[in-house]
Design an enzyme around this catalytic site. Structure first.
Site, PDB file in Angstrom:
ATOM      1  N   ASN A  11       0.879  -1.170   0.000  1.00 19.68           N
ATOM      2  CA  ASN A  11       0.000   0.000   0.000  1.00 19.68           C
ATOM      3  C   ASN A  11       0.918   1.222   0.000  1.00 19.68           C
ATOM      4  O   ASN A  11       1.472   1.575   1.034  1.00 19.68           O
ATOM      5  CB  ASN A  11      -0.887  -0.035   1.253  1.00 19.68           C
ATOM      6  CG  ASN A  11      -1.741   1.214   1.381  1.00 19.68           C
ATOM      7  OD1 ASN A  11      -1.813   2.036   0.467  1.00 19.68           O
ATOM      8  ND2 ASN A  11      -2.397   1.352   2.523  1.00 19.68           N
ATOM      9  N   LYS A  13       0.240   4.226  -0.356  1.00 18.12           N
ATOM     10  CA  LYS A  13      -0.370   5.445   0.204  1.00 18.12           C
ATOM     11  C   LYS A  13      -0.055   6.637  -0.716  1.00 18.12           C
ATOM     12  O   LYS A  13       0.047   6.465  -1.920  1.00 18.12           O
ATOM     13  CB  LYS A  13       0.081   5.658   1.653  1.00 18.12           C
ATOM     14  CG  LYS A  13      -0.174   4.400   2.497  1.00 18.12           C
ATOM     15  CD  LYS A  13      -0.051   4.605   3.973  1.00 18.12           C
ATOM     16  CE  LYS A  13      -0.329   3.277   4.678  1.00 18.12           C
ATOM     17  NZ  LYS A  13      -0.301   3.375   6.134  1.00 18.12           N
ATOM     18  N   HIS A  98      -9.704   1.453   4.347  1.00 16.93           N
ATOM     19  CA  HIS A  98      -8.472   1.644   5.119  1.00 16.93           C
ATOM     20  C   HIS A  98      -8.746   2.609   6.263  1.00 16.93           C
ATOM     21  O   HIS A  98      -9.505   3.561   6.113  1.00 16.93           O
ATOM     22  CB  HIS A  98      -7.354   2.182   4.206  1.00 16.93           C
ATOM     23  CG  HIS A  98      -6.021   2.137   4.877  1.00 16.93           C
ATOM     24  ND1 HIS A  98      -5.638   3.091   5.793  1.00 16.93           N
ATOM     25  CD2 HIS A  98      -5.010   1.232   4.818  1.00 16.93           C
ATOM     26  CE1 HIS A  98      -4.431   2.772   6.249  1.00 16.93           C
ATOM     27  NE2 HIS A  98      -4.032   1.649   5.675  1.00 16.93           N
ATOM     28  N   GLU A 100      -7.130   4.983   7.447  1.00 20.49           N
ATOM     29  CA  GLU A 100      -6.851   6.396   7.141  1.00 20.49           C
ATOM     30  C   GLU A 100      -8.027   7.027   6.400  1.00 20.49           C
ATOM     31  O   GLU A 100      -8.351   8.202   6.599  1.00 20.49           O
ATOM     32  CB  GLU A 100      -5.535   6.504   6.345  1.00 20.49           C
ATOM     33  CG  GLU A 100      -4.338   6.211   7.256  1.00 20.49           C
ATOM     34  CD  GLU A 100      -3.121   5.626   6.557  1.00 20.49           C
ATOM     35  OE1 GLU A 100      -3.015   5.714   5.326  1.00 20.49           O
ATOM     36  OE2 GLU A 100      -2.262   5.071   7.278  1.00 20.49           O
ATOM     37  N   GLU A 170      -6.066  -4.772  10.200  1.00 20.66           N
ATOM     38  CA  GLU A 170      -5.013  -3.784  10.472  1.00 20.66           C
ATOM     39  C   GLU A 170      -5.345  -3.046  11.764  1.00 20.66           C
ATOM     40  O   GLU A 170      -6.106  -2.068  11.754  1.00 20.66           O
ATOM     41  CB  GLU A 170      -4.938  -2.768   9.333  1.00 20.66           C
ATOM     42  CG  GLU A 170      -4.612  -3.379   7.981  1.00 20.66           C
ATOM     43  CD  GLU A 170      -3.974  -2.359   7.057  1.00 20.66           C
ATOM     44  OE1 GLU A 170      -2.831  -2.586   6.668  1.00 20.66           O
ATOM     45  OE2 GLU A 170      -4.608  -1.334   6.760  1.00 20.66           O
ATOM     46  N   GLY A 176       1.984   2.199  10.800  1.00 21.60           N
ATOM     47  CA  GLY A 176       2.977   3.268  10.705  1.00 21.60           C
ATOM     48  C   GLY A 176       3.620   3.625  12.035  1.00 21.60           C
ATOM     49  O   GLY A 176       4.275   4.651  12.156  1.00 21.60           O
ATOM     50  N   SER A 216       2.804  -2.173  10.445  1.00 21.58           N
ATOM     51  CA  SER A 216       4.237  -2.290  10.732  1.00 21.58           C
ATOM     52  C   SER A 216       4.791  -3.686  10.455  1.00 21.58           C
ATOM     53  O   SER A 216       5.685  -4.168  11.160  1.00 21.58           O
ATOM     54  CB  SER A 216       4.536  -1.859  12.168  1.00 21.58           C
ATOM     55  OG  SER A 216       4.157  -0.511  12.360  1.00 21.58           O
TER      56      SER A 216
HETATM   57  P1  PGA Z   1       2.454   0.224   7.641  1.00 18.57           P
HETATM   58  O1  PGA Z   1       1.023   0.458   6.956  1.00 18.57           O
HETATM   59  O2  PGA Z   1       2.964  -1.096   7.118  1.00 18.57           O
HETATM   60  O3  PGA Z   1       3.298   1.382   7.216  1.00 18.57           O
HETATM   61  O4  PGA Z   1       2.210   0.166   9.113  1.00 18.57           O
HETATM   62  C1  PGA Z   1       0.140  -0.586   6.733  1.00 18.57           C
HETATM   63  C2  PGA Z   1      -1.131  -0.068   6.102  1.00 18.57           C
HETATM   64  O5  PGA Z   1      -1.591   1.006   6.507  1.00 18.57           O
HETATM   65  O6  PGA Z   1      -1.703  -0.695   5.197  1.00 18.57           O
END
Ligand code: PGA
Length: 253
Positions: A11, A13, A98, A100, A170, A176, A216
């Protein structure tokens, strides 16, 4: 060993311009040519990269995903991108729900339900994200929260349609932050999710549904996470932005 599809999905982003994104996709495609990998590989790119990335990679090696699509079919929705448009680029997947998007763009379970239907109607595979925030886990509500996210957006689907969904658990507190769920926490939640699916759609559909872990996930923890019986791969943010970091996660299978 179950027969579920194993998937490692990046992803990206809101990172990389078009040229950088195409270069990364090409580099990943080359790296995959040299290996025989045991999972499907997907990259989730910004909308503007989709067509170019889909052209730049071998469709048999890398599936391309959008990170969102509109909850409307077409028309006067300035700035939106429909599921049909996403599909027309050659993308095969769309990441939906997601955390976010839920948190910063106020996507509701009802909107997500529409997005899922439109994605399916256009032949896209939704990678549907669910997960609790830290408060919810600390107060012991994480199972309830995840169950209601699934019920509210997905349980209106027929068993056939549900069979085309990929889930990504998630935990928001792990995204993150460098703080992953432990392998035991991931397995516990994934098994709970699978039981929830069994209750609604029966064991056959539940056993066939790929449930990815995200938050992460990186080269040093992927193998431990993926070795759990109910963890069928990963949705990878930060560690998908370089072939050197992403490839070892793919090879963790
Ligand atoms: P990350 O993000 O691996 O940077 O924690 C995962 C995601 O949001 O899909």
């Amino acid at each position: 060993m179950n027969m579920r599809k194993k998937i490692v999905a990046g992803n990206w982003k809101m990172n990389m311009n078009l040229q950088e994104g195409v270069a990364l996709a090409e580099e990943l495609n080359e790296a995959l040519k040299a290996k025989s990998v045991k999972c499907d590989v997907v990259v989730g790119t910004p909308f503007i990269h989709l067509a170019s990335v889909a052209d730049a990679v071998d469709a048999s090696r890398i599936g391309v995903a959008a990170q969102n699509c509109a909850d409307k079919v077409s028309g006067a929705y300035t700035g939106e991108v429909s599921a049909a448009m996403v599909a027309s680029t050659g993308a095969k997947y769309v990441i939906l729900g997601h955390s976010e998007r839920r948190a910063y763009y106020h996507e509701t379970p009802e909107m997500l339900k529409e997005k899922v239907l439109l994605a399916l109607a256009n032949g896209l595979t939704p990678i549907f994200c669910i997960g609790e925030v830290l408060d919810e886990r600390e107060s012991g509500k994480h199972f309830e929260v995840v169950q209601s996210q699934i019920e509210a957006s997905l349980f209106g689907l027929s068993a056939d349609d549900f069979g085309r969904i990929v889930l990504a658990y998630e935990p928001v507190w792990a995204i993150g932050t460098g703080k992953t769920a432990s392998a035991a926490q991931a397995q516990e939640m994934h098994a709970f999710i699978r039981r929830t699916l069994t209750g609604k759609y029966g064991a056959e559909v539940a056993d066939r549904t790929s449930i990815l872990y995200g938050g992460s996930c990186n080269a040093s923890n992927a193998q431990e996470l993926f070795s759990n019986p109910d963890v069928d791969g990963g949705l990878i943010g930060g560690a998908s932005l370089g072939v050197d970091k992403f490839m070892p996660i793919i090879e963790a299978f």
